[in-house]
Design an enzyme around this catalytic site. Structure first.
Site, mmCIF file in Angstrom:
data_model
loop_
_atom_site.group_PDB
_atom_site.id
_atom_site.type_symbol
_atom_site.label_atom_id
_atom_site.label_comp_id
_atom_site.label_asym_id
_atom_site.label_seq_id
_atom_site.Cartn_x
_atom_site.Cartn_y
_atom_site.Cartn_z
ATOM 1 N N LYS A 1 0.860 -1.196 0.000
ATOM 2 C CA LYS A 1 0.000 0.000 0.000
ATOM 3 C C LYS A 1 0.890 1.237 0.000
ATOM 4 O O LYS A 1 1.865 1.294 0.754
ATOM 5 C CB LYS A 1 -0.894 -0.026 1.239
ATOM 6 C CG LYS A 1 -1.916 1.116 1.305
ATOM 7 C CD LYS A 1 -2.809 0.993 2.549
ATOM 8 C CE LYS A 1 -3.924 2.027 2.545
ATOM 9 N NZ LYS A 1 -4.819 1.909 3.728
ATOM 10 N N SER B 1 -9.863 1.965 2.585
ATOM 11 C CA SER B 1 -8.995 2.740 1.736
ATOM 12 C C SER B 1 -7.951 1.916 0.983
ATOM 13 O O SER B 1 -7.381 2.393 0.004
ATOM 14 C CB SER B 1 -8.252 3.766 2.598
ATOM 15 O OG SER B 1 -7.411 3.106 3.529
ATOM 16 N N SER C 1 -10.266 -0.377 6.788
ATOM 17 C CA SER C 1 -9.651 -0.286 5.455
ATOM 18 C C SER C 1 -8.909 -1.517 4.969
ATOM 19 O O SER C 1 -8.488 -1.550 3.818
ATOM 20 C CB SER C 1 -8.683 0.890 5.404
ATOM 21 O OG SER C 1 -9.409 2.072 5.186
HETATM 22 N N1 GLN Z 1 -13.552 4.288 5.891
HETATM 23 C C1 GLN Z 1 -12.930 4.758 7.089
HETATM 24 C C2 GLN Z 1 -12.557 6.212 6.936
HETATM 25 O O1 GLN Z 1 -12.848 6.746 5.929
HETATM 26 C C3 GLN Z 1 -11.753 3.909 7.430
HETATM 27 C C4 GLN Z 1 -10.542 4.217 6.666
HETATM 28 C C5 GLN Z 1 -9.380 3.399 7.111
HETATM 29 O O2 GLN Z 1 -9.538 2.386 7.793
HETATM 30 N N2 GLN Z 1 -8.199 3.866 6.758
HETATM 31 O O3 GLN Z 1 -11.999 6.795 7.796
#
Ligand code: GLN
Length: 492
Positions: A77, A158, A182
């Site tokens: 990532k 994400s 995410s």
């Molecule tokens: N969807 C969540 C957010 O927008 C989690 C994102 C994540 O886990 N990085 O914050």
């Protein structure tokens, strides 16, 4: 197809010299060259580096020096800093940033012989559930709706690029980070195993910070066993991260084989939310049945503060983000836009560098931390967070693990939920609790929705008891017999 092998299979075949690490890496790079222009799963592909690492792996194998991941092609990532390889966090503000150092997690993987094929796309600064907020464009989910082959679906977020890359067989596994879901949500959307370990199990050092008390690095894989192999390599105690846990890393691969006989598995009633699609409820019941049939005892439990999870998360996470992102000032990293005075330079840089979702989070975060609102929002959220943690602690006095759905829906289409941030935030309904409490959680592919899209079940465990979570996940995987394949994949 070499690209269809699991990590465990490839490891054994490399050892038996059935093919070389260079051949295995080339097969994946070919897949990337063919499919990445469409999927956009990678922001940066590192052909030259990957082949060099693969050659070194072959030399190590020839010397009889095989480690846990020697010659295994992985994706990273683009939130993990990698020496001399651009690291963007999906943001224009870090667009030109080439780190002079390696994150602890990726260094651990490299020390174990892994080959890195590239850096994967993500929501900007990991803020999102769809990968639509990336400054480098959206990612296409390799899965298709049965009745609607033309609809382009999100891979989740994400860590959407990592999930799409592993699902499409462009890498055998990948790193992700999970702040509110995410890793688990994109794993569920792409038919993968996604592992969010306990807070402190994997070092955050060298991972671009979103919300420091919630950020958890972890792996994506196509099988639970592969997830165990990857986590075993990624996890370590790291003196450079003050929240890293000084605990021995157990043999997760061995833990997968423990079985579930005699385990007590909790079903938290608050996860049965209004408006939950019938097929998600049905899958959940099926998962409960599988574990009961395998000899586990099913226990109803209560996590009474579950309903405050999302609200708490969307105060704590932006608060920490607003403070973490203060460092992008045009002086120290990445992008700079000049201005008449210093303050103009800051403002110009941040206006040009941050996208809409990141700005929204900085605004919310700054608001809840500001004088007069701190007590009403931030402090209150911290108190509720303590209650959420207490719910888990009390539940885990009665049970060894919990089973829930991972997401309230399957993958949605590009553009859907984009005009309503609250709809987007609802994706995280079942996942944020484990982040707020710091407990380990795995999403396992368990079935298909009415459109033929993957759905995951989530297993959560006691802090630092990933072993039980792996054991239960292995039983779900075995019982589900999930063999469906994404439409778009290398060699497919
Ligand atoms: N969807 C969540 C957010 O927008 C989690 C994102 C994540 O886990 N990085 O914050």
């Amino acid at each position: 197809m070499l690209t269809d092998l699991t990590i465990a299979e490839a490891r054994d075949a490399l050892k038996a010299k059935k093919f070389s690490a260079v051949e295995l890496t080339e097969a994946h790079l070919l897949g990337i060259d063919a499919l990445n222009p469409r999927l956009n799963a990678f922001i940066t592909v590192t052909h030259v580096q990957a082949l060099k690492q693969a050659k070194a792996a072959d030399e190590a194998i020839a010397r009889g020096e095989m480690k846990a991941l020697t010659g295994i092609p992985l994706a990273v990532k683009d939130l993990f800093c990698t020496t001399d390889v651009r690291t963007t966090a999906g943001s224009l503000i870090l667009g030109p940033f080439v780190p002079p150092y390696e994150s602890t997690v990726t260094a651990n993987l490299l020390n174990d012989g892994a080959v890195f094929v590239g850096k994967t796309n993500l929501d900007e600064f990991a803020m999102g559930s769809s990968n639509m907020t990336s400054a480098f464009g959206p990612v296409e989910n390799p899965w298709k709706r049965r009745q609607d082959e033309n609809a382009i679906l999100v891979p989740g977020g994400s860590s959407g690029g990592s999930a799409a890359a592993v699902a499409a067989r462009l890498a055998m596994g990948a790193t992700g980070t999970d702040t509110g879901g995410s890793i688990r949500q994109p794993a569920s959307f792409c038919g993968l195993v996604g592992v969010k370990p306990s807070y402190g199990r994997c070092s955050r050092w060298g991972v671009v910070a979103f919300a420091s008390s919630l950020d958890h690095p972890g792996p994506f894989a196509r099988t639970v066993q592969d997830g165990a192999i990857l986590l075993g390599s990624m996890a370590s105690h790291d003196p450079k991260d003050s929240t890293s846990a000084d605990r021995a890393v157990p043999d997760y691969e061995a833990a997968c084989k423990r079985g579930v006989k005699g385990l007590r598995i909790g079903v938290p009633k608050e996860y049965r939310v209004d408006g939950m699609p019938a097929e998600i409820e049905a899958l959940w019941q099926q998962g409960i049945g599988w574990l009961r049939d395998a000899g586990a005892e099913i226990v109803d439990v209560s996590l009474p503060h579950t309903k405050y999870g999302l609200a708490t998360y969307y105060i704590v996470a932006p608060a920490e983000a607003s403070s973490n992102l203060a460092r992008y000032d045009g002086v120290r990293f990445g992008l700079r836009r000049d201005g008449a005075e210093l303050a103009d330079m800051y403002a110009n840089t941040r206006a040009a560098g941050f996208g809409a979702e990141v700005r929204r989070r900085i605004l919310i975060g700054t608001y809840v931390l500001s004088h007069g609102y701190y007590d009403a929002y931030y402090l209150k959220a911290q108190k509720v967070r303590a209650l959420i943690l207490r719910d888990f602690t009390e539940a885990f006095q009665k049970v060894d693990a919990l089973i829930t759905p991972t997401t309230p829906s399957a993958a949605f289409a590009h553009g859907e939920k984009m005009d309503d941030p609250i709809q987007m935030y609802l994706n995280d309904l079942f996942t944020v609790g484990a982040n707020l409490a710091g407990v380990p959680a795995i999403s396992v592919p368990a079935g298909l929705d009415v459109n033929g899209l993957p759905l995951g079940l989530q297993i959560m465990g006691k802090p630092f008891d990933e072993e039980t979570v792996f054991a239960v996940s292995t039983e779900i995987e075995r019982a589900a017999g999930f063999t469906a394949l994404p439409r778009i994949r290398a060699g497919g």
